[in-house]
Write a protein that holds these residues in place. Structure first.
Motif, short mmCIF file in Angstrom:
data_model
loop_
_atom_site.label_atom_id
_atom_site.label_comp_id
_atom_site.label_asym_id
_atom_site.label_seq_id
_atom_site.Cartn_x
_atom_site.Cartn_y
_atom_site.Cartn_z
N ILE A 741 -11.44 -11.92 -6.16
CA ILE A 741 -12.45 -10.88 -6.31
C ILE A 741 -11.90 -9.59 -5.75
CG2 ILE A 741 -14.77 -10.16 -5.63
CD1 ILE A 741 -15.52 -13.10 -5.43
N ALA A 742 -11.90 -8.55 -6.58
CA ALA A 742 -11.39 -7.26 -6.15
C ALA A 742 -12.44 -6.54 -5.31
CB ALA A 742 -11.01 -6.41 -7.37
N LEU A 743 -12.08 -6.13 -4.11
CA LEU A 743 -12.98 -5.41 -3.21
C LEU A 743 -12.71 -3.91 -3.31
CD1 LEU A 743 -12.62 -7.74 -0.07
CD2 LEU A 743 -14.31 -7.88 -1.92
N ASP A 744 -13.68 -3.11 -2.93
CA ASP A 744 -13.50 -1.66 -3.02
C ASP A 744 -12.85 -1.08 -1.78
OD1 ASP A 744 -15.51 -1.96 -1.22
OD2 ASP A 744 -16.87 -0.52 -2.13
N GLY A 745 -12.34 -1.91 -0.91
CA GLY A 745 -11.68 -1.44 0.30
C GLY A 745 -11.17 -2.62 1.10
N PHE A 746 -10.63 -2.32 2.26
CA PHE A 746 -10.16 -3.37 3.13
C PHE A 746 -11.34 -4.18 3.67
CE2 PHE A 746 -7.06 0.10 3.56
CZ PHE A 746 -5.94 -0.55 3.09
N VAL A 757 -21.44 -16.21 0.67
CA VAL A 757 -20.30 -15.53 1.27
C VAL A 757 -20.61 -14.04 1.30
CG1 VAL A 757 -17.85 -15.01 1.09
CG2 VAL A 757 -18.69 -17.29 0.50
N MET A 758 -20.32 -13.39 2.42
CA MET A 758 -20.57 -11.96 2.56
C MET A 758 -19.29 -11.27 2.99
SD MET A 758 -23.16 -9.89 5.11
CE MET A 758 -22.29 -10.47 6.56
N VAL A 759 -19.05 -10.10 2.41
CA VAL A 759 -17.93 -9.26 2.78
C VAL A 759 -18.45 -7.84 2.97
CG1 VAL A 759 -15.75 -8.25 2.04
CG2 VAL A 759 -16.21 -10.65 1.59
N ILE A 760 -18.06 -7.23 4.09
CA ILE A 760 -18.30 -5.81 4.32
C ILE A 760 -16.94 -5.13 4.34
CG2 ILE A 760 -19.25 -4.06 5.86
CD1 ILE A 760 -21.18 -6.07 6.92
N THR A 761 -16.77 -4.15 3.47
CA THR A 761 -15.49 -3.46 3.38
C THR A 761 -15.48 -2.25 4.29
OG1 THR A 761 -16.19 -2.04 1.55
CG2 THR A 761 -15.30 -4.22 0.99
N ALA A 776 -24.53 -12.92 -7.94
CA ALA A 776 -24.38 -11.91 -6.89
C ALA A 776 -25.75 -11.56 -6.34
CB ALA A 776 -23.69 -10.67 -7.44
N ILE A 777 -25.91 -11.69 -5.04
CA ILE A 777 -27.16 -11.30 -4.40
C ILE A 777 -27.14 -9.82 -4.07
CG2 ILE A 777 -28.65 -11.70 -2.40
CD1 ILE A 777 -27.62 -14.54 -2.30
N LEU A 778 -26.03 -9.33 -3.55
CA LEU A 778 -25.83 -7.90 -3.30
C LEU A 778 -24.54 -7.47 -3.98
CD1 LEU A 778 -27.86 -8.59 -0.90
CD2 LEU A 778 -26.77 -6.72 0.32
N LYS A 779 -24.55 -6.32 -4.62
CA LYS A 779 -23.39 -5.81 -5.33
C LYS A 779 -22.99 -4.46 -4.74
CE LYS A 779 -24.92 -7.90 -9.69
NZ LYS A 779 -25.27 -7.61 -11.10
N ASN A 780 -22.03 -4.47 -3.85
CA ASN A 780 -21.49 -3.24 -3.27
C ASN A 780 -22.60 -2.28 -2.81
OD1 ASN A 780 -18.81 -3.99 -3.70
ND2 ASN A 780 -18.82 -3.16 -5.79
N GLU A 781 -23.57 -2.84 -2.07
CA GLU A 781 -24.65 -2.02 -1.54
C GLU A 781 -24.13 -1.17 -0.39
OE1 GLU A 781 -27.58 -1.51 -2.63
OE2 GLU A 781 -27.65 -3.04 -4.21
N SER A 782 -24.35 0.13 -0.48
CA SER A 782 -23.83 1.04 0.53
C SER A 782 -24.72 1.06 1.77
CB SER A 782 -23.73 2.46 -0.05
OG SER A 782 -23.33 3.37 0.96
N MET A 783 -24.09 1.20 2.93
CA MET A 783 -24.82 1.32 4.19
C MET A 783 -24.99 2.76 4.62
SD MET A 783 -23.38 -1.82 6.52
CE MET A 783 -21.71 -1.17 6.55
N SER A 784 -24.67 3.70 3.75
CA SER A 784 -24.74 5.11 4.14
C SER A 784 -26.15 5.54 4.52
CB SER A 784 -24.21 5.98 2.99
OG SER A 784 -24.97 5.76 1.81
N SER A 785 -27.17 4.96 3.88
CA SER A 785 -28.55 5.33 4.23
C SER A 785 -28.93 4.85 5.61
CB SER A 785 -29.52 4.74 3.20
OG SER A 785 -29.43 3.32 3.18
N LEU A 786 -28.27 3.80 6.11
CA LEU A 786 -28.56 3.29 7.44
C LEU A 786 -27.89 4.12 8.53
CD1 LEU A 786 -28.10 -0.53 6.80
CD2 LEU A 786 -30.12 0.89 6.41
N LEU A 787 -26.83 4.82 8.17
CA LEU A 787 -26.05 5.55 9.15
C LEU A 787 -26.20 7.06 8.98
CD1 LEU A 787 -22.81 3.41 8.95
CD2 LEU A 787 -24.77 3.10 10.43
N ALA A 788 -27.33 7.48 8.42
CA ALA A 788 -27.52 8.90 8.15
C ALA A 788 -27.87 9.69 9.39
CB ALA A 788 -28.62 9.09 7.10
#
Length: 993
Positions: A741-746, A757-761, A776-788
């Motif tokens: 599975i290709a991830l969008d980051g490290f 299985v969960m991965v946070i990049t 897929a339960i979550l698809k590359n959901e961004s955490m930017s709204s949590l860290l605003a």
């Protein structure tokens, strides 16, 4: 007639007014309240010197038992609770203080007395009640002790829940003048109040509504008295008020219970009546009175400085004492025997009266008094506090619920009485030295003695559990007639000294380090016999610590971290857009040397250790890097027309050549995932991961990129590589489940829970997959709204059994993802003190106290770390906010359980919520919950197609049945109970199975 009259001069507030007096139910002491030196004063006096002249002259018999100066202004009223456990005091400082005796046995001098006055007893404030906005003039305990009523110059009456102080049951409004007196009906059905608005009002306790307003006898009265203390007769047939007028003369008005008639009164006083007090006893006919049968005795005090005593069997007063004081009488109290009387005056003195049965009549016993009340009111007097005596139960099912409730309450009452008896026996028995070494927290007669290197003796300390500071019931002072003596014992000590031939030494810092290392040794740390283990991606304080999960949990993961020392920096390969792994991202490595243990220092003990000495101290195979890096310049992520600036600072996983991860939930013993990087195969470099079960290799697989993280359980094994891919295998045979599975980051965090299985990049995106259904339960959901709100870091990250991520950040906020809504929802906040305001503790059933789950695990740690201990005090200043705060807290808990899909916790909080709504009579919210669970055709506001008959695996109809059982506990809701019970029965029969 022979009456003993005494005015003890030593009962005094230093010449200042005494506004209230009350005799303890056991007759051993009495309390006074009034003005003190620059404050209010409450004093507890010994009754023995008042009764007996011999005790009064005996210097060893104390007179003043305790003096309390906590009130900020004059104390207007003091009242003992019916069981004698508590003393309530109220005054001009708008406060009510509930006092309870303390176990402290040492005597102390009264503050400001210069050692001349001594407190022989210790009384401490159990709780302070705040609610009135003006001076409090009178207080009264209900007959069964469950309520405490107070009245004030703010024209209101507050009824407090004495079982759950400082909860307010209700606030009675209606008087238009200062409320100066209160009295409870002896069977608890009514509460009467008298005010300067020239009225007496009678309030029903079943619904706290006004039942009667009597004004005619008070039309000519003026507000000239400090208090208007009215009182009920012990049989409840008569209510006698203060300060009434008849033909321009002051009287004490007799108000009959039957129709609230005002045809009779007590006359004879020259000035206004200030206080009325009936003896709590009922008397039988005496030869002196023409009327036969049972009757009551009443004392009346007036501003004319005289006291009159009446019996309801005679038209004339039993005795009248003129000029008893130099100022008006303010309060009267009868002893529990029915023959003793104490009254106090504005002039700062008290008077004591002792009658004989020949003067008043024979006293009925408590059983005989109860029979008299039952003849008048029936056996419903037992239920008057809950107002069930006047209600007809209309449903047979509700009747059975009430009978079961009464049976449980009786059992609890018996258990409580047995506990109190055991406590009283333990208090009366002397302390016995215990030689059993296994008896923790008990006194022991064995003492262990050792020696230090310099020969000094050292006694090994033994922990003794502290005893409760307050006692359950104050014992009668000097009930046995013995004077307390304080002297040193001349007997030989019974303590056996056990001397050990051991030389002890102070605990050094190095030993502390060794003890702290033992936890790491248990998990395969340096020096351990177990194989070394590696991290599984936990982030703590923004820095990634290697750790191992020894036992993958059922709900939230528990991680054990071990800090590793420094190694040379490693280059991490970053995958470019073209897929070329040759481009590298240089990382700046920083090592916190304070985390290193037992590193040799310079001989002089100064300065930091040299890095080469650090490298010499640790073998190369135990060295690992702790990389810290910053992401490339912040990128703008386009979301429609809104630009969100990312502030994520997620660390990379550390690069290790070899590491192990233990998998402990396999069925046939322990299993390990062993990773070995940089295996030379000719001119190529390969990397291997294998599963070892029971010391044998179960399967293995080969990678062309470095393995940076591994995690697994009995279902799947996950491998994250440096080329930003995730590889998933079956744990049983190592079969690849899906392509990389290709991830969008490290990969920054890797978790497994069941089939999820969960991965946070490092880019701050969260992905969760279900590898049983391959969805897929979550698809590359961004955490930017949590860290605003700032530059934040992830402190803890877990995955529930349902595949929901739970993220805790450095600002104390914890979130999960609501799949149905497609957004992040907040679960907990360290700055949220709403749980401290919640009063739901008494609504939690005993069976659900130990219910555990992801929410309990999450919030227990949050509250333990961040809760404010002063928040509970803040609520006392605004008790009216507590019901709304409790409802808000409980509703939030229910929604958090739904977000986490925690079924058992959801049921626990739902039933707790219902119990609180029932206790607080919040019918609107109750109906809304019942409508939600009942479903069609009751849900007229929500389309039928959206209604589901189950919630988190529970049938809504079954939950509604349990809720109705709770609703049935309160007869006030019997119509609501019957309504939903009938609808539920009809729907159960009509719906197809």
């Amino acid at each position: 007639m022979v009456i003993r009259l005494l005015k003890p001069s030593w009962v005094s507030h230093e010449g200042k007014p005494i506004f209230s007096v009350d005799i303890h139910p056991d007759g051993s002491r009495f309390a006074t309240g009034g003005q003190g030196d620059n404050s209010g004063k409450v004093a507890i006096w010994n009754m023995e010197p008042v009764r007996e002249e011999k005790s009064e002259k005996d210097e060893n018999v104390p007179k003043l038992l305790c003096q309390m100066d906590n009130h900020l202004a004059c104390v207007n009223c003091v009242r003992w609770s019916n069981n004698g456990m508590f003393l309530a005091s109220a005054g001009d400082d708008k406060l009510i203080m509930i006092w309870q005796s303390s176990r402290a046995s040492s005597m102390s001098s009264v503050f400001g007395s210069g050692g001349k006055q001594v407190n022989y007893e210790c009384w401490r404030v159990k709780i302070t009640l705040r609610g009135h906005s003006g001076d409090i003039l009178d207080i009264a305990w209900s007959p069964h002790g469950t309520w405490l009523a107070s009245c004030s110059v703010d024209n209101t009456i507050i009824v407090w829940n004495a079982v759950k102080f400082p909860e307010q049951v209700t606030v009675l409004r209606g008087h238009t003048g200062l409320v100066k007196g209160l009295a409870w009906d002896p069977v608890g059905k009514y509460l009467a109040s008298q005010s300067d608005d020239r009225s007496v009002r009678v309030w029903r306790t079943c619904d706290w509504q006004q039942d009667a307003r009597i004004t005619e006898p008070f039309q000519e009265c003026s507000g000239t008295t400090h208090v208007l203390r009215l009182n009920w007769s012990p049989d409840g047939l008569y209510l006698v008020s203060a300060h009434a007028m008849n033909n321009a003369g002051p009287t004490a008005q007799i108000i009959e219970r039957d129709g609230w008639k005002t045809a009779m009164d007590f006359v004879g006083h020259r000035k206004a009546i200030t206080c009325v007090r009936f003896s709590s006893r009922i008397f039988t006919s005496s030869k002196k009175f023409s009327k036969s049968g049972e009757y009551s005795c009443c004392a009346i005090g007036s501003k004319d400085r005289s006291l009159s005593v009446w019996v309801t069997a005679s038209k004339r007063p039993l005795v009248v004492l003129h000029d008893l004081f130099t100022s008006s009488i303010l309060d009267i109290s009868w002893g529990s025997s029915g023959l003793e009387l104490v009254c106090c005056s504005w002039d700062g003195t008290v008077a004591y009266f002792d009658f004989s049965p020949d003067d008043i009549g024979a006293v009925l016993s408590d059983e005989e008094k109860l029979k008299v009340q039952e003849q008048i009111y029936g056996k419903s007097i037992y239920n008057t506090e809950n107002c069930l005596g006047n209600r007809i139960i209309e449903s047979a099912e509700l009747l059975s619920i009430q009978e079961e409730k009464d049976h449980q309450e009786k059992l609890q009452l018996l258990q409580l009485e047995q506990q109190q008896k055991q406590q009283q026996r333990s208090q009366s028995q002397p302390v016995v030295l215990c030689s059993d070494s296994n008896s923790v927290g008990k006194p022991t007669n064995r003492q262990i003695e050792t020696r230090t290197k310099d020969g000094r003796r050292r006694i090994t300390p033994i922990f003794l559990a502290p005893q409760p500071d307050v006692s359950e019931m104050p014992l009668p002072f000097m009930s046995g007639g013995a004077v307390p003596m304080f002297s040193s014992s001349k007997e030989a000590s019974q303590i056996v000294v056990e001397k050990k031939d051991e030389v002890t030494s102070p605990v050094s810092a190095s030993k502390l380090k060794e003890s702290s290392r033992s936890a790491a040794d248990m998990n395969g740390g340096p020096g351990s016999s177990k194989p070394p283990v590696a991290f599984d991606g936990a982030v703590r304080n923004g820095k990634l610590d290697p750790q191992v999960t020894s036992a993958p949990p059922a709900s939230l993961g528990t991680t054990i971290s071990a800090k590793l020392p420094e190694q040379p920096a490693a280059d991490v390969t970053s995958r470019t857009k073209s897929g070329d792994p040759t481009d590298k991202l240089n990382l700046n490595v920083r090592v916190n040397l304070d985390l290193l243990e037992d590193v040799p220092k310079k001989k002089d003990g100064r300065g930091r250790p040299r890095k080469d000495r650090v490298a010499d101290h640790y073998p190369p195979q135990q060295m690992a890097a702790l990389p810290q890096y910053s992401l490339p310049p912040m990128q703008l992520q386009e979301t429609g027309n809104v630009s969100i600036r990312s502030q994520l600072t997620l660390p990379l996983l550390s690069i290790q050549k070899n590491f192990n991860v233990q998998i402990s939930d396999v069925a046939d013993g322990s299993a390990w995932l062993e990773v070995e990087n940089e295996i030379q195969a000719g001119t190529f470099t390969l990397h291997r991961a294998r599963c070892v079960r029971n010391a044998r290799t179960a399967w293995e697989t080969i990678f062309t990129s470095w393995v940076v993280a591994a995690a697994g359980n009995s279902f799947v094994a996950c491998i994250a590589c440096k080329d930003c891919t995730l590889n998933v295998f079956s744990m049983g045979g190592g079969r690849r489940i899906c392509p990389p599975i290709a991830l969008d980051g490290f990969a920054s965090v890797l978790r497994c829970s069941g089939v999820h299985v969960m991965v946070i990049t490092s880019n701050g995106s969260v992905s969760v997959w279900n590898f049983k259904s391959f969805t897929a339960i979550l698809k590359n959901e961004s955490m930017s709204s949590l860290l605003a709100n700032g530059h934040l870091q992830i402190e803890k990250c877990t995955l529930t059994d349902q595949g929901l991520p739970v993220l805790s950040f450095s600002n104390g906020l914890t979130f999960t993802f609501k799949v149905e809504l497609g957004c992040w929802t907040q679960l907990a906040s360290s700055s949220d003190i709403l749980f401290l305001f919640s009063d739901h503790k008494n609504c939690v059933s005993g069976s659900s106290v130990m219910v555990s789950g992801p929410l309990a695990s999450l919030q227990s740690q949050t509250l333990k770390d961040h809760a404010s201990t002063n928040a509970s005090r803040l609520f006392r200043s605004a008790p009216s906010l507590q019901p709304a705060a409790t409802v808000s807290y409980l509703e939030n808990q229910i929604q958090c359980c739904l977000s986490l899909k925690s079924a058992n916790e959801y049921k626990k909080w739902l039933l707790t919520y219902i119990r609180y709504l029932v206790n607080e009579a919040m019918e609107t919210k109750l109906r809304e919950v019942c409508d939600e669970l009942l479903g069609p055709p009751s849900r007229v506001r929500v389309p039928t197609s959206r209604w589901d008959s189950t919630i988190l695996g529970f049938q809504k109809s079954d939950l509604l049945r349990e809720i109705l059982q709770i609703v049935g506990m309160n007869v006030h809701f019997q119509r609501l109970f019957t309504e939903y019970q009938e609808q539920l029965s009809s729907q159960t029969t009509s719906r197809p199975s």
